[in-house]
Design a protein around this motif. Structure first.
Motif, PDB file in Angstrom:
ATOM      1  N   GLU A 101       0.815  -1.216   0.000  1.00  0.00           N
ATOM      2  CA  GLU A 101       0.000   0.000   0.000  1.00  0.00           C
ATOM      3  C   GLU A 101       0.846   1.263   0.000  1.00  0.00           C
ATOM      4  OE1 GLU A 101      -2.735  -0.299   3.241  1.00  0.00           O
ATOM      5  OE2 GLU A 101      -3.673  -2.107   2.428  1.00  0.00           O
ATOM      6  N   GLY A 102       2.168   1.130  -0.065  1.00  0.00           N
ATOM      7  CA  GLY A 102       3.045   2.284  -0.185  1.00  0.00           C
ATOM      8  C   GLY A 102       3.605   2.803   1.116  1.00  0.00           C
ATOM      9  N   LEU A 103       3.413   2.110   2.219  1.00  0.00           N
ATOM     10  CA  LEU A 103       3.973   2.552   3.491  1.00  0.00           C
ATOM     11  C   LEU A 103       5.468   2.269   3.533  1.00  0.00           C
ATOM     12  CD1 LEU A 103       1.283   1.149   5.963  1.00  0.00           C
ATOM     13  CD2 LEU A 103       1.515   3.500   5.171  1.00  0.00           C
ATOM     14  N   GLY A 104       6.188   3.102   4.277  1.00  0.00           N
ATOM     15  CA  GLY A 104       7.594   2.810   4.537  1.00  0.00           C
ATOM     16  C   GLY A 104       7.695   1.584   5.433  1.00  0.00           C
ATOM     17  N   TRP A 105       8.877   0.978   5.507  1.00  0.00           N
ATOM     18  CA  TRP A 105       8.980  -0.286   6.232  1.00  0.00           C
ATOM     19  C   TRP A 105       8.694  -0.125   7.718  1.00  0.00           C
ATOM     20  CZ3 TRP A 105      12.533  -1.616  10.010  1.00  0.00           C
ATOM     21  CH2 TRP A 105      13.608  -0.735  10.200  1.00  0.00           C
ATOM     22  N   GLU A 106       9.090   1.008   8.325  1.00  0.00           N
ATOM     23  CA  GLU A 106       8.798   1.209   9.755  1.00  0.00           C
ATOM     24  C   GLU A 106       7.302   1.366   9.988  1.00  0.00           C
ATOM     25  OE1 GLU A 106      11.302   4.551  10.545  1.00  0.00           O
ATOM     26  OE2 GLU A 106      12.896   3.273  11.353  1.00  0.00           O
ATOM     27  N   ASP A 107       6.641   2.135   9.104  1.00  0.00           N
ATOM     28  CA  ASP A 107       5.191   2.285   9.223  1.00  0.00           C
ATOM     29  C   ASP A 107       4.471   0.968   8.936  1.00  0.00           C
ATOM     30  OD1 ASP A 107       5.419   4.982   9.852  1.00  0.00           O
ATOM     31  OD2 ASP A 107       5.347   5.592   7.743  1.00  0.00           O
ATOM     32  N   ALA A 108       5.028   0.187   8.023  1.00  0.00           N
ATOM     33  CA  ALA A 108       4.418  -1.113   7.710  1.00  0.00           C
ATOM     34  C   ALA A 108       4.512  -2.064   8.898  1.00  0.00           C
ATOM     35  CB  ALA A 108       5.081  -1.729   6.479  1.00  0.00           C
ATOM     36  N   ILE A 109       5.641  -2.029   9.624  1.00  0.00           N
ATOM     37  CA  ILE A 109       5.772  -2.865  10.828  1.00  0.00           C
ATOM     38  C   ILE A 109       4.783  -2.400  11.889  1.00  0.00           C
ATOM     39  CG2 ILE A 109       7.276  -3.435  12.782  1.00  0.00           C
ATOM     40  CD1 ILE A 109       9.606  -3.554  10.865  1.00  0.00           C
ATOM     41  N   SER A 110       4.696  -1.091  12.084  1.00  0.00           N
ATOM     42  CA  SER A 110       3.753  -0.561  13.083  1.00  0.00           C
ATOM     43  C   SER A 110       2.323  -0.952  12.740  1.00  0.00           C
ATOM     44  CB  SER A 110       3.858   0.958  13.164  1.00  0.00           C
ATOM     45  OG  SER A 110       5.122   1.337  13.602  1.00  0.00           O
ATOM     46  N   ARG A 111       1.989  -0.820  11.486  1.00  0.00           N
ATOM     47  CA  ARG A 111       0.634  -1.174  11.073  1.00  0.00           C
ATOM     48  C   ARG A 111       0.388  -2.677  11.186  1.00  0.00           C
ATOM     49  NH1 ARG A 111      -2.135  -0.199   5.327  1.00  0.00           N
ATOM     50  NH2 ARG A 111      -4.101  -1.182   5.829  1.00  0.00           N
ATOM     51  N   ALA A 112       1.413  -3.474  10.869  1.00  0.00           N
ATOM     52  CA  ALA A 112       1.269  -4.937  10.975  1.00  0.00           C
ATOM     53  C   ALA A 112       0.952  -5.342  12.404  1.00  0.00           C
ATOM     54  CB  ALA A 112       2.538  -5.627  10.491  1.00  0.00           C
ATOM     55  N   TYR A 113       1.662  -4.766  13.348  1.00  0.00           N
ATOM     56  CA  TYR A 113       1.382  -5.103  14.749  1.00  0.00           C
ATOM     57  C   TYR A 113       0.099  -4.458  15.244  1.00  0.00           C
ATOM     58  CZ  TYR A 113       5.502  -7.855  15.490  1.00  0.00           C
ATOM     59  OH  TYR A 113       6.419  -8.864  15.431  1.00  0.00           O
ATOM     60  N   GLY A 114      -0.265  -3.334  14.641  1.00  0.00           N
ATOM     61  CA  GLY A 114      -1.535  -2.717  15.008  1.00  0.00           C
ATOM     62  C   GLY A 114      -2.738  -3.525  14.544  1.00  0.00           C
ATOM     63  N   THR A 115      -2.618  -4.149  13.368  1.00  0.00           N
ATOM     64  CA  THR A 115      -3.751  -4.915  12.845  1.00  0.00           C
ATOM     65  C   THR A 115      -3.694  -6.393  13.217  1.00  0.00           C
ATOM     66  OG1 THR A 115      -2.598  -5.253  10.742  1.00  0.00           O
ATOM     67  CG2 THR A 115      -4.099  -3.371  10.879  1.00  0.00           C
ATOM     68  N   ALA A 116      -2.505  -6.990  13.201  1.00  0.00           N
ATOM     69  CA  ALA A 116      -2.402  -8.435  13.461  1.00  0.00           C
ATOM     70  C   ALA A 116      -1.951  -8.761  14.874  1.00  0.00           C
ATOM     71  CB  ALA A 116      -1.443  -9.069  12.461  1.00  0.00           C
ATOM     72  N   GLY A 117      -1.444  -7.775  15.601  1.00  0.00           N
ATOM     73  CA  GLY A 117      -0.903  -8.039  16.936  1.00  0.00           C
ATOM     74  C   GLY A 117      -1.923  -8.583  17.910  1.00  0.00           C
ATOM     75  N   PHE A 118      -3.071  -7.921  18.000  1.00  0.00           N
ATOM     76  CA  PHE A 118      -4.091  -8.380  18.955  1.00  0.00           C
ATOM     77  C   PHE A 118      -4.648  -9.749  18.599  1.00  0.00           C
ATOM     78  CE2 PHE A 118      -8.502  -8.596  20.480  1.00  0.00           C
ATOM     79  CZ  PHE A 118      -8.238  -8.619  21.844  1.00  0.00           C
ATOM     80  N   PRO A 119      -5.010 -10.007  17.329  1.00  0.00           N
ATOM     81  CA  PRO A 119      -5.475 -11.364  17.006  1.00  0.00           C
ATOM     82  C   PRO A 119      -4.431 -12.448  17.283  1.00  0.00           C
ATOM     83  CG  PRO A 119      -6.080  -9.869  15.241  1.00  0.00           C
ATOM     84  CD  PRO A 119      -5.191  -9.104  16.181  1.00  0.00           C
ATOM     85  N   VAL A 120      -3.156 -12.146  17.034  1.00  0.00           N
ATOM     86  CA  VAL A 120      -2.100 -13.122  17.312  1.00  0.00           C
ATOM     87  C   VAL A 120      -2.001 -13.386  18.809  1.00  0.00           C
ATOM     88  CG1 VAL A 120       0.421 -13.417  17.314  1.00  0.00           C
ATOM     89  CG2 VAL A 120      -0.751 -12.737  15.225  1.00  0.00           C
ATOM     90  N   ILE A 121      -2.008 -12.325  19.608  1.00  0.00           N
ATOM     91  CA  ILE A 121      -1.948 -12.492  21.065  1.00  0.00           C
ATOM     92  C   ILE A 121      -3.167 -13.244  21.573  1.00  0.00           C
ATOM     93  CG2 ILE A 121      -2.056 -11.247  23.261  1.00  0.00           C
ATOM     94  CD1 ILE A 121      -0.200  -9.166  22.056  1.00  0.00           C
ATOM     95  N   LEU A 122      -4.340 -12.921  21.038  1.00  0.00           N
ATOM     96  CA  LEU A 122      -5.560 -13.604  21.462  1.00  0.00           C
ATOM     97  C   LEU A 122      -5.508 -15.093  21.123  1.00  0.00           C
ATOM     98  CD1 LEU A 122      -8.341 -13.178  22.748  1.00  0.00           C
ATOM     99  CD2 LEU A 122      -9.230 -12.795  20.454  1.00  0.00           C
ATOM    100  N   ALA A 123      -5.077 -15.424  19.916  1.00  0.00           N
ATOM    101  CA  ALA A 123      -4.988 -16.834  19.516  1.00  0.00           C
ATOM    102  C   ALA A 123      -3.978 -17.587  20.370  1.00  0.00           C
ATOM    103  CB  ALA A 123      -4.617 -16.935  18.035  1.00  0.00           C
TER     104      ALA A 123
END
Length: 194
Positions: A101-123
């Motif tokens: 989607e055009g994010l820089g790698w640091e923003d992409a990591i932040s967004r990855a943990y923002g969107t997938a972090g909670f579901p991963v922790i919950l699972a």
């Protein structure tokens, strides 16, 4: 013939060689699947390193505490492999989508943990709770399995949440893929059809 000596001989001669074959084939399938899905060796190395570290710590704790290694303790390795790789894949997929989607790698990591972090922790937390419930079973091997399997899942969760972003900052593909791999295209088409 029956009893523990004949069982031990059967395990040594028949089952252990099969476990080694199954473990080796599982690793080959996981390595190929990760590479074909993401198209970079860094996407293969870091999840396997996290799983390897959690496995070393788990089985090292078993040895350090002098727990008798049973067949159930050996299953912990396969469980750690499945849970650790699966949790890392969710984060890596969200990271790669951020890059697309055009994010820089640091923003992409932040967004990855923002969107997938909670579901991963919950699972991982629900898996951990389910395995911890085995510690209430009156059979000692099942209690040991429940404790060490949950310990391994906990270490995989710590590795995915805290260690993976650090490893990604050292060596990771920081540009979006030029094109999706054939495997990803097939999976994406099938998922959209559902």
């Amino acid at each position: 013939m029956a009893g523990q000596p004949s069982d031990a001989e059967f395990f040594q001669k028949k089952l252990f060689p099969e476990f080694n074959k199954i473990g080796g084939m599982s690793m080959i399938v996981i390595i190929l699947a990760l590479y074909l899905a993401f198209g970079s060796f860094s996407y293969v190395v870091w999840p396997l390193l996290i799983v390897g570290l959690s496995l070393v710590w788990t089985l090292g704790s078993v040895a350090l505490l002098g727990i008798n290694v049973t067949m159930l303790i050996n299953v912990v390795a396969m469980l750690n492999l499945a849970v650790g790789v699966a949790s890392s894949v969710h984060v890596l997929n969200a990271y790669q989508l951020g890059l697309k989607e055009g994010l820089g790698w640091e923003d992409a990591i932040s967004r990855a943990y923002g969107t997938a972090g909670f579901p991963v922790i919950l699972a991982l937390t629900t898996t951990l709770a389910g395995l911890l419930s085995l510690t209430s079973v009156p059979l000692a091997p099942m209690r040991d399995f429940g404790f060490y399997a949950s310990y391994g899942v906990f270490l995989a969760m710590i590795g995915t949440i805290f260690l993976l972003p650090v490893l990604m900052s050292f060596w990771f593909k920081r540009t979006p893929p030029k094109q999706d791999s054939p495997v990803r295209l097939i999976v994406d088409v099938r998922l959209r059809a559902l």
